[in-house]
Write an enzyme that holds these catalytic residues in place. Structure first.
Site, PDB file in Angstrom:
ATOM      1  CD  GLU A  33      -3.067  -0.937   0.202  1.00  0.00           C
ATOM      2  OE1 GLU A  33      -2.920  -0.137  -0.734  1.00  0.00           O
ATOM      3  OE2 GLU A  33      -3.880  -1.621   0.486  1.00  0.00           O
ATOM      4  CG  HIS A  51      -4.243   0.967   5.166  1.00  0.00           C
ATOM      5  ND1 HIS A  51      -5.872   1.158   5.092  1.00  0.00           N
ATOM      6  CD2 HIS A  51      -4.065   0.054   4.730  1.00  0.00           C
ATOM      7  CE1 HIS A  51      -6.327   0.297   4.220  1.00  0.00           C
ATOM      8  NE2 HIS A  51      -5.250  -0.357   3.854  1.00  0.00           N
ATOM      9  CG  HIS A 102      -7.656  -4.175   6.169  1.00  0.00           C
ATOM     10  ND1 HIS A 102      -7.345  -5.322   5.733  1.00  0.00           N
ATOM     11  CD2 HIS A 102      -7.091  -3.142   5.653  1.00  0.00           C
ATOM     12  CE1 HIS A 102      -6.458  -4.828   4.793  1.00  0.00           C
ATOM     13  NE2 HIS A 102      -6.439  -3.756   4.545  1.00  0.00           N
ATOM     14  CE1 TYR A 109     -16.885  16.051  20.740  1.00  0.00           C
ATOM     15  CE2 TYR A 109     -19.169  15.499  21.658  1.00  0.00           C
ATOM     16  CZ  TYR A 109     -17.760  15.472  21.803  1.00  0.00           C
ATOM     17  OH  TYR A 109     -17.335  15.251  23.103  1.00  0.00           O
ATOM     18  CG  HIS A 158      -9.442  -1.641   1.266  1.00  0.00           C
ATOM     19  ND1 HIS A 158      -8.342  -1.318   0.208  1.00  0.00           N
ATOM     20  CD2 HIS A 158      -8.309  -1.979   2.317  1.00  0.00           C
ATOM     21  CE1 HIS A 158      -6.979  -1.491   0.491  1.00  0.00           C
ATOM     22  NE2 HIS A 158      -6.994  -1.819   1.803  1.00  0.00           N
ATOM     23  CE1 TYR A 175     -11.004  19.124  25.021  1.00  0.00           C
ATOM     24  CE2 TYR A 175      -9.462  17.885  24.275  1.00  0.00           C
ATOM     25  CZ  TYR A 175     -10.259  17.725  25.136  1.00  0.00           C
ATOM     26  OH  TYR A 175     -10.548  16.796  25.891  1.00  0.00           O
TER      27      TYR A 175
END
Length: 225
Positions: free
Chosen positions: A80, A98, A100, A119, A160, A215
């Site tokens: 990937e 990334h 799954h 939110y 995916h 924040y």
């Protein structure tokens, strides 16, 4: 200078391996699915293909340049890699995660955009889009992902999984964990017979986005007692 850069890479590699292992222990990936990368200057450290994360050590560093050419290590990078490099070329990201993840992957098969059920949608830049399906590891998938990431820091990949990025591995990981949680919330709420989840309007997401920018605690305002 070279010693300093090598030290930076070694430190970043340790953090990357810890993050990759965390995706497994916290159920966001199974086996060697999913991948993690971090950018150190013009070098990208990335998890190698087909190697269980618990077997990775300090000497297994896998590094490429921004064009994907190997610059360090003997292991081949994740398949990937095109997605990771596309993010670094198009954004100011220094880390990409990334996964799954189960609930996020399920949602990617159902909708074109994750409804704004919470939110924290604002923390990812707005409603999370689903990138059209393309075969894993292809430039086509990377292009679909970039389109879905426009003005966002995370997206779903159809059938995916997820991609999120941040200014560090902690932020990138927190975003993918948050995305998985929101997908689980939406699936749970939408599964109640005869009920439709209430969604937050765009103006509320804008208010939350503004609040999130301030924040946390500044270093000079941390409690001393």
């Amino acid at each position: 200078m070279e010693t300093t850069r090598n030290d930076e890479q070694a430190c970043a590699w340790r953090e990357l391996v810890d993050t990759a292992r965390r995706t497994v222990t916290e159920g966001l990936v199974v086996g060697t699915s999913g991948n993690v990368s971090v950018r150190v200057h013009d070098t990208v450290l990335v998890t190698p293909t087909g190697v269980p994360y618990d077997r990775l050590g300090p000497d297994d560093l896998c590094a490429v340049d921004l064009d994907g050419r190997p610059v360090a290590g003997r292991l081949r990078p994740t398949s990937e890699l095109p997605m990771h490099l596309a993010v670094y070329r198009a954004t100011d990201a220094t880390a990409v995660v990334h996964t799954h993840a189960v609930h996020a992957t399920a949602v990617s098969t159902l909708v074109d955009e994750l409804p704004a059920v919470h939110y924290m949608t604002a923390a990812l830049g707005g409603p999370v889009r689903v990138a059209p399906y393309a075969t894993y590891g292809t430039d086509e998938l990377a292009a679909h992902m970039l389109h879905a990431l426009r003005d966002r820091s995370g997206c779903l990949l159809r059938n995916h999984g997820t991609v999120t990025y941040g200014t560090g591995l902690d932020q990138a990981y927190d975003r993918t964990a948050q995305l998985e949680w929101m997908c689980r919330v939406w699936l749970t709420a939408s599964s109640v017979p005869g009920r439709t989840p209430h969604l937050l309007p765009p103006e509320e997401l804008d208010r939350v986005a503004a609040a999130l920018r301030g924040y946390g605690q500044r270093a000079d305002r941390r409690p001393t007692g």
